[in-house]
Design a protein around this motif. Structure first.
Motif, PDB file in Angstrom:
ATOM      1  N   ASP A 142       0.817  -1.213   0.000  1.00 20.28           N
ATOM      2  CA  ASP A 142       0.000   0.000   0.000  1.00 20.28           C
ATOM      3  C   ASP A 142       0.852   1.265   0.000  1.00 20.28           C
ATOM      4  OD1 ASP A 142       0.935   0.115   2.585  1.00 20.28           O
ATOM      5  OD2 ASP A 142      -1.036   0.403   3.517  1.00 20.28           O
ATOM      6  N   ARG A 143       2.182   1.096   0.010  1.00 25.73           N
ATOM      7  CA  ARG A 143       3.051   2.271  -0.021  1.00 25.73           C
ATOM      8  C   ARG A 143       4.358   1.893  -0.716  1.00 25.73           C
ATOM      9  NH1 ARG A 143       2.870   2.121   6.325  1.00 25.73           N
ATOM     10  NH2 ARG A 143       0.953   1.109   5.670  1.00 25.73           N
ATOM     11  N   PRO A 144       5.136   2.907  -1.143  1.00 25.84           N
ATOM     12  CA  PRO A 144       6.393   2.595  -1.819  1.00 25.84           C
ATOM     13  C   PRO A 144       7.358   1.901  -0.869  1.00 25.84           C
ATOM     14  CG  PRO A 144       6.199   4.970  -1.450  1.00 25.84           C
ATOM     15  CD  PRO A 144       4.885   4.359  -1.086  1.00 25.84           C
ATOM     16  N   PRO A 145       8.226   1.049  -1.409  1.00 26.68           N
ATOM     17  CA  PRO A 145       9.159   0.291  -0.571  1.00 26.68           C
ATOM     18  C   PRO A 145       9.907   1.164   0.435  1.00 26.68           C
ATOM     19  CG  PRO A 145       9.333  -0.454  -2.832  1.00 26.68           C
ATOM     20  CD  PRO A 145       8.346   0.678  -2.831  1.00 26.68           C
ATOM     21  N   ARG A 146      10.327   2.367   0.024  1.00 27.98           N
ATOM     22  CA  ARG A 146      11.127   3.175   0.963  1.00 27.98           C
ATOM     23  C   ARG A 146      10.319   3.603   2.184  1.00 27.98           C
ATOM     24  NH1 ARG A 146      10.180   6.047  -3.334  1.00 27.98           N
ATOM     25  NH2 ARG A 146       8.699   7.745  -3.158  1.00 27.98           N
ATOM     26  N   GLU A 147       8.979   3.496   2.092  1.00 27.37           N
ATOM     27  CA  GLU A 147       8.165   3.865   3.259  1.00 27.37           C
ATOM     28  C   GLU A 147       7.681   2.651   4.040  1.00 27.37           C
ATOM     29  OE1 GLU A 147       5.016   6.577   2.240  1.00 27.37           O
ATOM     30  OE2 GLU A 147       6.412   7.888   1.177  1.00 27.37           O
ATOM     31  N   LEU A 148       8.185   1.484   3.659  1.00 28.29           N
ATOM     32  CA  LEU A 148       7.770   0.265   4.359  1.00 28.29           C
ATOM     33  C   LEU A 148       8.567   0.107   5.648  1.00 28.29           C
ATOM     34  CD1 LEU A 148       7.310  -2.243   1.404  1.00 28.29           C
ATOM     35  CD2 LEU A 148       5.569  -1.615   3.077  1.00 28.29           C
ATOM     36  N   GLN A 149       8.130   0.820   6.663  1.00 24.55           N
ATOM     37  CA  GLN A 149       8.817   0.709   7.943  1.00 24.55           C
ATOM     38  C   GLN A 149       8.565  -0.673   8.533  1.00 24.55           C
ATOM     39  OE1 GLN A 149       6.843   3.973   8.308  1.00 24.55           O
ATOM     40  NE2 GLN A 149       8.540   5.408   8.181  1.00 24.55           N
ATOM     41  N   GLY A 150       9.552  -1.181   9.239  1.00 19.58           N
ATOM     42  CA  GLY A 150       9.355  -2.489   9.865  1.00 19.58           C
ATOM     43  C   GLY A 150       9.632  -3.640   8.931  1.00 19.58           C
ATOM     44  N   LEU A 151      10.119  -3.347   7.744  1.00 14.70           N
ATOM     45  CA  LEU A 151      10.574  -4.418   6.871  1.00 14.70           C
ATOM     46  C   LEU A 151      12.092  -4.420   6.835  1.00 14.70           C
ATOM     47  CD1 LEU A 151       7.706  -5.147   5.886  1.00 14.70           C
ATOM     48  CD2 LEU A 151       8.697  -5.403   3.620  1.00 14.70           C
ATOM     49  N   GLN A 152      12.660  -5.601   6.872  1.00 10.72           N
ATOM     50  CA  GLN A 152      14.120  -5.717   6.930  1.00 10.72           C
ATOM     51  C   GLN A 152      14.765  -5.115   5.681  1.00 10.72           C
ATOM     52  OE1 GLN A 152      14.564  -9.947   7.290  1.00 10.72           O
ATOM     53  NE2 GLN A 152      13.670 -10.008   9.356  1.00 10.72           N
ATOM     54  N   ASP A 153      15.901  -4.467   5.908  1.00  8.34           N
ATOM     55  CA  ASP A 153      16.615  -3.837   4.797  1.00  8.34           C
ATOM     56  C   ASP A 153      16.983  -4.837   3.713  1.00  8.34           C
ATOM     57  OD1 ASP A 153      16.415  -1.360   5.828  1.00  8.34           O
ATOM     58  OD2 ASP A 153      18.413  -1.337   6.750  1.00  8.34           O
ATOM     59  N   ARG A 154      17.344  -6.030   4.135  1.00  5.73           N
ATOM     60  CA  ARG A 154      17.758  -7.007   3.123  1.00  5.73           C
ATOM     61  C   ARG A 154      16.590  -7.387   2.215  1.00  5.73           C
ATOM     62  NH1 ARG A 154      18.485 -12.752   6.292  1.00  5.73           N
ATOM     63  NH2 ARG A 154      16.445 -12.763   7.305  1.00  5.73           N
ATOM     64  N   LEU A 155      15.373  -7.356   2.760  1.00  5.91           N
ATOM     65  CA  LEU A 155      14.205  -7.602   1.906  1.00  5.91           C
ATOM     66  C   LEU A 155      13.955  -6.409   1.000  1.00  5.91           C
ATOM     67  CD1 LEU A 155      11.411  -9.322   4.056  1.00  5.91           C
ATOM     68  CD2 LEU A 155      12.355 -10.111   1.879  1.00  5.91           C
ATOM     69  N   LEU A 156      13.969  -5.215   1.615  1.00  6.17           N
ATOM     70  CA  LEU A 156      13.704  -4.014   0.829  1.00  6.17           C
ATOM     71  C   LEU A 156      14.687  -3.895  -0.329  1.00  6.17           C
ATOM     72  CD1 LEU A 156      12.862  -1.416   3.625  1.00  6.17           C
ATOM     73  CD2 LEU A 156      11.304  -2.603   2.067  1.00  6.17           C
ATOM     74  N   SER A 157      15.948  -4.223  -0.071  1.00  4.47           N
ATOM     75  CA  SER A 157      16.929  -4.067  -1.140  1.00  4.47           C
ATOM     76  C   SER A 157      16.636  -5.069  -2.260  1.00  4.47           C
ATOM     77  CB  SER A 157      18.350  -4.225  -0.611  1.00  4.47           C
ATOM     78  OG  SER A 157      18.642  -5.583  -0.396  1.00  4.47           O
ATOM     79  N   ARG A 158      16.104  -6.229  -1.922  1.00  7.71           N
ATOM     80  CA  ARG A 158      15.743  -7.177  -2.971  1.00  7.71           C
ATOM     81  C   ARG A 158      14.527  -6.716  -3.761  1.00  7.71           C
ATOM     82  NH1 ARG A 158      19.216  -9.579  -0.367  1.00  7.71           N
ATOM     83  NH2 ARG A 158      20.193 -11.560  -0.920  1.00  7.71           N
ATOM     84  N   PHE A 159      13.611  -6.042  -3.084  1.00  6.17           N
ATOM     85  CA  PHE A 159      12.437  -5.541  -3.801  1.00  6.17           C
ATOM     86  C   PHE A 159      12.873  -4.630  -4.940  1.00  6.17           C
ATOM     87  CE2 PHE A 159       9.384  -5.828   0.100  1.00  6.17           C
ATOM     88  CZ  PHE A 159       9.629  -7.187   0.149  1.00  6.17           C
ATOM     89  N   LYS A 160      14.027  -3.991  -4.763  1.00  5.29           N
ATOM     90  CA  LYS A 160      14.478  -3.020  -5.767  1.00  5.29           C
ATOM     91  C   LYS A 160      15.215  -3.680  -6.925  1.00  5.29           C
ATOM     92  CE  LYS A 160      14.987   0.515  -2.257  1.00  5.29           C
ATOM     93  NZ  LYS A 160      16.016   0.721  -1.235  1.00  5.29           N
ATOM     94  N   TRP A 161      15.423  -4.983  -6.834  1.00  3.66           N
ATOM     95  CA  TRP A 161      16.112  -5.663  -7.932  1.00  3.66           C
ATOM     96  C   TRP A 161      15.308  -5.599  -9.230  1.00  3.66           C
ATOM     97  CZ3 TRP A 161      17.964 -10.951  -5.470  1.00  3.66           C
ATOM     98  CH2 TRP A 161      19.063 -10.683  -4.639  1.00  3.66           C
ATOM     99  N   GLY A 162      14.028  -5.575  -9.093  1.00  2.00           N
ATOM    100  CA  GLY A 162      13.181  -5.641 -10.285  1.00  2.00           C
ATOM    101  C   GLY A 162      12.594  -4.287 -10.630  1.00  2.00           C
ATOM    102  N   LEU A 163      11.279  -4.257 -10.789  1.00 10.92           N
ATOM    103  CA  LEU A 163      10.625  -3.002 -11.141  1.00 10.92           C
ATOM    104  C   LEU A 163       9.586  -2.648 -10.081  1.00 10.92           C
ATOM    105  CD1 LEU A 163      10.195  -0.876 -13.564  1.00 10.92           C
ATOM    106  CD2 LEU A 163       8.072  -2.143 -13.894  1.00 10.92           C
TER     107      LEU A 163
END
Ligand code: ADP
Ligand code: MG
Length: 339
Positions: A142-163
């Motif tokens: 419901d929000r852009p990855p950079r605003e996903l508080q409480g999600l691990q950085d290693r997950l967030l960085s993987r979300f950015k691998w794609g589009l």
């Protein structure tokens, strides 16, 4: 909700400026799952803007066009519950095996994983496994990855691998098209002036738009009346009165833009003109008052300003309020639009 709902397809998803990127990326992924650079594909946007529809449309398309692909759609809530149960029942291995053998994993509303460390750990392993094998991963939030508080950085960085693609509030033309499609699928016809009236009056999200049409049809059949603008007005009045509407930053910007006769683009622009600066500051002030968005994200919605600008704007309005009663009066008028 581990299953695909066949009613969601690309055919009945209306394309507009508000969703073009997400739709075409989704369609590309549906045609060549795992083979595009859109892996993972992350689609985000507010409630009722078509995330679940799109993600399910991708899944259905793949199911219908590939014989041998295992597609799994799951809400993050369901995923979490399954995970917790597997711990309880000592079946964690079965749980991960199950997810690791799919060809396409669609996981809806990942903001729900926020703060759930153990679930995220397991999702991380499943994600890595699938991604390494070239399996397709699709996520919504419901929000852009950079605003996903409480999600691990290693997950967030993987979300950015794609589009990452966003879904926005539908513009007027898209709303018209959505209403037309909806009434067509119900097998009824409504005069264009009614459609236009609804498209003008309901501008928050598609779910609400659909709700209005359903109520309108119910109203018409209960009262045995023609569907005309008058009936549409009645229906809308009933709906609006029965519902405590959440005030979003988009609503605030629309109201302010209308009120001061500036454009939303002005509010987001760098313009330092007095005619724009004051409305912009008021809009930020009200955004702070009505939403629980962090200052950072309020700034983001105003042309990517940083949080100190938001603080400054709020302070300016507070200062002005001390100087002249006009400001408080204006605020009262503006607030009356949100009731
Ligand atoms: P979200 O998951 O983003 O909250 P949904 O996908 O559940 O939103 O959409 C809400 C409703 O609006 C659904 O009935 C969906 O079919 C419909 N909808 C959303 N976007 C569109 C669109 N572009 N065209 C047609 N229907 C849409
Ligand atoms: Mg959804």
């Amino acid at each position: 909700d581990t299953y695909l709902n066949p009613n969601y397809s690309f055919d009945n998803f209306i394309e507009g400026d508000c969703n073009r990127l997400a739709r075409s990326a989704g369609f590309a992924v549906a045609q060549r799952p795992g083979l595009t650079s859109f892996n993972p594909l992350m689609m985000y946007g507010g409630v009722g803007l078509g995330k679940t529809h799109l993600v399910q449309a991708i899944g259905n398309y793949i199911m219908n066009h590939f014989d041998n692909k295992l597609v799994l759609y799951v809400s993050s809530e369901k995923f979490t519950n399954q995970f917790i149960n597997s711990i309880k029942n000592n079946t964690l291995q079965d749980f991960t095996d199950f997810y690791m053998k799919v060809d396409v994993l669609a996981i809806d509303d990942v903001q729900f994983l926020s703060g759930k460390e153990k679930t995220q750990d397991t999702f991380f392993h499943i994600f890595n496994h699938l991604h390494q094998l070239g399996k397709q991963i699709i996520m919504t939030s419901d929000r852009p990855p950079r605003e996903l508080q409480g999600l691990q950085d290693r997950l967030l960085s993987r979300f950015k691998w794609g589009l990452t693609a966003d879904l926005q509030t539908p513009d007027f033309e898209t709303r018209i098209a959505i209403i037309q499609k909806k009434i067509q699928s119900e097998g009824i016809s409504i005069d264009y002036d009614v459609i236009e009236y609804i498209a003008h009056s309901v501008n928050s999200n598609v779910r609400e738009l659909e709700g209005v049409i359903v109520s309108l049809m119910a109203q018409a059949s209960l009262t045995r009346r023609e569907i005309d603008v008058e009936l549409a007005k009645n229906t809308l009045r009933n709906i609006v009165m029965n519902e405590d509407k959440e005030v979003t930053i988009d609503t605030i910007q629309e109201v302010i833009a209308d009120f001061f006769q500036v454009t939303i683009a002005d509010l987001k622009s760098k313009s330092r003109k007095k005619e724009v600066v004051y409305p912009r500051q008021l809009a930020m002030f009200l955004a702070k008052e009505y939403t629980d968005l962090p200052l950072k994200s309020i700034g983001y919605h105003f042309g990517g300003r940083d949080h100190s600008t938001v603080i400054h704007s709020i302070q300016s309005i507070n200062l002005l309020m001390g100087e002249t009663p006009d400001v408080e009066e204006t605020l009262q008028k503006l607030r009356s639009y949100f009731k």
